[in-house]
Write a protein that holds these residues in place. Structure first.
Motif, PDB file in Angstrom:
ATOM      1  N   THR A 104       0.833  -1.200   0.000  1.00  0.00           N
ATOM      2  CA  THR A 104       0.000   0.000   0.000  1.00  0.00           C
ATOM      3  C   THR A 104       0.873   1.258   0.000  1.00  0.00           C
ATOM      4  O   THR A 104       0.569   2.229  -0.693  1.00  0.00           O
ATOM      5  CB  THR A 104      -0.946   0.003   1.214  1.00  0.00           C
ATOM      6  N   LEU A 105       1.974   1.230   0.749  1.00  0.00           N
ATOM      7  CA  LEU A 105       2.883   2.373   0.796  1.00  0.00           C
ATOM      8  C   LEU A 105       3.463   2.650  -0.594  1.00  0.00           C
ATOM      9  O   LEU A 105       3.519   3.806  -1.027  1.00  0.00           O
ATOM     10  CB  LEU A 105       4.012   2.119   1.799  1.00  0.00           C
ATOM     11  N   GLU A 106       3.865   1.620  -1.306  1.00  0.00           N
ATOM     12  CA  GLU A 106       4.417   1.803  -2.651  1.00  0.00           C
ATOM     13  C   GLU A 106       3.374   2.373  -3.608  1.00  0.00           C
ATOM     14  O   GLU A 106       3.669   3.260  -4.409  1.00  0.00           O
ATOM     15  CB  GLU A 106       4.970   0.480  -3.188  1.00  0.00           C
ATOM     16  N   GLU A 107       2.137   1.875  -3.524  1.00  0.00           N
ATOM     17  CA  GLU A 107       1.055   2.393  -4.370  1.00  0.00           C
ATOM     18  C   GLU A 107       0.785   3.864  -4.052  1.00  0.00           C
ATOM     19  O   GLU A 107       0.587   4.677  -4.959  1.00  0.00           O
ATOM     20  CB  GLU A 107      -0.219   1.574  -4.157  1.00  0.00           C
ATOM     21  N   LEU A 108       0.772   4.193  -2.768  1.00  0.00           N
ATOM     22  CA  LEU A 108       0.514   5.567  -2.350  1.00  0.00           C
ATOM     23  C   LEU A 108       1.632   6.498  -2.827  1.00  0.00           C
ATOM     24  O   LEU A 108       1.364   7.573  -3.361  1.00  0.00           O
ATOM     25  CB  LEU A 108       0.379   5.630  -0.824  1.00  0.00           C
ATOM     26  N   LYS A 109       2.879   6.064  -2.673  1.00  0.00           N
ATOM     27  CA  LYS A 109       4.009   6.882  -3.132  1.00  0.00           C
ATOM     28  C   LYS A 109       3.940   7.110  -4.639  1.00  0.00           C
ATOM     29  O   LYS A 109       4.180   8.211  -5.118  1.00  0.00           O
ATOM     30  CB  LYS A 109       5.330   6.207  -2.780  1.00  0.00           C
ATOM     31  N   ALA A 110       3.601   6.056  -5.390  1.00  0.00           N
ATOM     32  CA  ALA A 110       3.500   6.176  -6.846  1.00  0.00           C
ATOM     33  C   ALA A 110       2.417   7.182  -7.226  1.00  0.00           C
ATOM     34  O   ALA A 110       2.601   8.000  -8.135  1.00  0.00           O
ATOM     35  CB  ALA A 110       3.216   4.813  -7.465  1.00  0.00           C
ATOM     36  N   LEU A 111       1.286   7.134  -6.533  1.00  0.00           N
ATOM     37  CA  LEU A 111       0.187   8.065  -6.799  1.00  0.00           C
ATOM     38  C   LEU A 111       0.620   9.505  -6.506  1.00  0.00           C
ATOM     39  O   LEU A 111       0.376  10.410  -7.300  1.00  0.00           O
ATOM     40  CB  LEU A 111      -1.033   7.706  -5.945  1.00  0.00           C
ATOM     41  N   LEU A 112       1.287   9.709  -5.385  1.00  0.00           N
ATOM     42  CA  LEU A 112       1.638  11.060  -4.955  1.00  0.00           C
ATOM     43  C   LEU A 112       2.822  11.645  -5.725  1.00  0.00           C
ATOM     44  O   LEU A 112       2.913  12.858  -5.870  1.00  0.00           O
ATOM     45  CB  LEU A 112       1.927  11.079  -3.458  1.00  0.00           C
TER      46      LEU A 112
END
Length: 86
Positions: free
Chosen positions: A53-61
């Motif tokens: 989830t952290l990787e997905e969130l970082k990619a989005l941001l």
């Protein structure tokens, strides 16, 4: 298991929660989500879910648009949806 950047391990004996907390601040907004050992079937599985989830969130941001140095409302809503919060 040790805490990592943006992921904190909670293993307090006197509380009901044991698991990982994801906490990331970007563009004036802090995003937080808890990953319970109970819900994910153990500490390692909860950590894996938190890291994913952290990787997905970082990619989005990373590729998000900023308005006056802050994240746009659309980006914040997408991030909240990713984290499962309202």
């Amino acid at each position: 298991m040790k805490s990592k950047r943006n992921l904190t391990r909670f293993t307090y004996e006197n509380t009901a929660f044991q698991g990982w907390r994801l906490c990331l601040s970007r563009g004036g907004v802090t995003f937080t989500k808890y990953f319970s050992d109970k819900q994910y079937g153990g500490g390692r599985k909860a950590l894996e879910a938190a890291e994913e989830t952290l990787e997905e969130l970082k990619a989005l941001l990373e590729g998000s648009r900023r308005v006056n140095g802050r994240l746009s409302n659309v980006t914040v809503k997408k991030a909240e949806k990713l984290l499962g919060s309202s």
